[in-house]
Design a protein around this motif. Structure first.
Motif, PDB file in Angstrom:
ATOM      1  N   GLU A 110       0.842  -1.197   0.000  1.00 38.67           N
ATOM      2  CA  GLU A 110       0.000   0.000   0.000  1.00 38.67           C
ATOM      3  C   GLU A 110       0.879   1.250   0.000  1.00 38.67           C
ATOM      4  OE1 GLU A 110      -2.718   2.136   3.275  1.00 38.67           O
ATOM      5  OE2 GLU A 110      -3.497   0.183   2.639  1.00 38.67           O
ATOM      6  N   ALA A 134       0.711   5.765  -1.295  1.00 40.48           N
ATOM      7  CA  ALA A 134      -0.203   6.873  -1.591  1.00 40.48           C
ATOM      8  C   ALA A 134      -0.864   6.685  -2.953  1.00 40.48           C
ATOM      9  CB  ALA A 134       0.548   8.201  -1.547  1.00 40.48           C
ATOM     10  N   THR A 171      -1.736   3.692  -4.425  1.00 38.82           N
ATOM     11  CA  THR A 171      -2.810   2.697  -4.334  1.00 38.82           C
ATOM     12  C   THR A 171      -4.006   3.259  -3.569  1.00 38.82           C
ATOM     13  OG1 THR A 171      -1.866   1.689  -2.328  1.00 38.82           O
ATOM     14  CG2 THR A 171      -1.159   0.791  -4.448  1.00 38.82           C
ATOM     15  N   ARG A 172      -3.739   4.052  -2.540  1.00 41.68           N
ATOM     16  CA  ARG A 172      -4.855   4.652  -1.793  1.00 41.68           C
ATOM     17  C   ARG A 172      -5.613   5.665  -2.638  1.00 41.68           C
ATOM     18  NH1 ARG A 172      -0.839   4.383   2.315  1.00 41.68           N
ATOM     19  NH2 ARG A 172      -0.220   6.549   1.941  1.00 41.68           N
TER      20      ARG A 172
END
Length: 362
Positions: free
Chosen positions: A2, A4, A6-7
């Motif tokens: 994970e 920034a 992918t978020r």
């Protein structure tokens, strides 16, 4: 993994498949998305209706998020933006900086805006205008490129902006992903590596030319459209570089006419796009005319398989790529390699104790 990126986008892995004209169609984009990357559909070589059809085809092939790459200087850019919004596309990416108004329009509709840049000042500008993230491409990247290496440009941009930065130019494996993360990037974007996959629709003969290329076979030339363009050196490239000005402009006129027929644009629309391009890049009219060479020479190779009549945009990594995995195999391998590299890094140890001060002489 994970990050920034992918978020922000909802992709499972911090990897972007870039929007390559004539290459990044529904089949490749959906395969990349299904494998966990952020697939980007190339729209610059599509008519407006073709774009809508392509977006719907991708959506029918995958439930994963994907994006569409747009030309910000196109006369019908807002019409294409409306398709992105109407069809629920997650990401809009731009090769040239869009206007502040276009960014606001997309963000107000819930679309993530990612802009590709080749200089720190460009990253600062689009970030100030509200872009959600930037893709920064160093000189190793294929297609139109700059002359600053990714290892120098990337940390400059990371330090300059407060939005996620995606590294492009020279990436093809898990070691590169870890290196980009170490520089502060939120992920990597790859073009040539995805071009050379099983789901890429590029003809087999063209893929074979890429696989046969060495690092020294990849060159940068201005002969195609007056701007620096990284590609595989071929006899055609040599011929373009040795052509006289009159012959070069005549070829560009023919290509402009051919592209008009393919795209469905009117001559007036092409002139408007040319004016926008000239203003945005401060180009001479001869350079604007030469720009018509790019889509047609790429189409000859990427669609028709004519390596003798077309150019093959390529990042320098083409010289070290040796296989044609599926997107699933490729992304799985990149993430596995990244995990292995991270696991093999030496653990941080406490700083050594300082030496005791020297004893004074008696």
């Amino acid at each position: 993994m994970e990050t920034a990126l992918t978020r922000l986008t909802g992709a499972r892995h911090p990897i972007v498949q870039t929007g390559m004209g004539w290459v990044a169609g529904p089949r490749l984009v959906s395969a990349a998305a299904n494998a966990g990357a952020l697939g980007i559909l190339a729209s610059a070589t599509m008519s407006v209706q073709e774009l809508r059809t392509a977006v719907r085809e991708v959506a029918s092939r995958t439930k994963a998020p994907f994006g569409v790459n747009l030309r910000a200087d196109a006369g019908d850019a807002r019409e294409r933006v409306r398709i992105i919004v109407d069809e629920g596309v997650r990401v809009a990416s731009f090769a040239l900086a869009p206007s502040r108004e276009l960014i606001v329009e997309l963000r107000d509709a819930g679309v993530v805006v990612i802009c590709s840049v080749g200089a720190r000042r460009h990253a600062e500008k689009v970030a100030a205008w509200g872009a959600d993230a930037v893709i920064v491409q160093g000189g190793e990247g294929g297609g139109h490129t700059g002359d600053v290496a990714t290892s120098v440009l990337l940390p400059q941009v990371v330090d300059a902006v407060g939005v996620p930065v995606i590294a492009a130019g020279g990436f093809h494996d898990g070691r590169g992903l870890v290196a980009a993360l170490a520089y502060g990037a939120a992920g990597i974007a790859m073009g040539t590596r995805f071009l050379l996959t099983a789901e890429s629709t590029v003809p087999d003969a063209v893929k074979a030319r890429y696989l046969a290329a060495t690092v020294r076979d990849i060159t940068v030339t201005r002969a195609v459209d007056g701007l620096p363009h990284r590609m595989i050196r071929t006899e055609l490239v040599d011929s373009l570089e040795s052509s006289g000005r009159a012959r070069t402009l005549l070829r560009a006129v023919r290509h402009a006419a051919a592209f008009r027929r393919l795209s469905g644009l009117s001559w007036s629309a092409m002139v408007r796009d040319g004016l926008a391009m000239k203003h945005g890049k401060d180009l001479a009219w001869s350079q604007v005319l030469l720009a018509a060479n790019t889509p047609m020479l790429l189409r000859a190779s990427m669609v028709q398989g004519r390596t003798d009549l077309g150019v093959m945009a390529a990042g320098q990594v083409a010289g070290v790529i040796e296989d044609l995995p599926s997107c699933e195999e490729l992304i799985g391998r990149v993430m596995s390699e990244a995990a292995g590299v991270l696991g093999a890094l030496p653990e941080a140890s406490p700083p050594p104790r300082p030496f005791p001060p020297p004893r004074p002489f008696p």
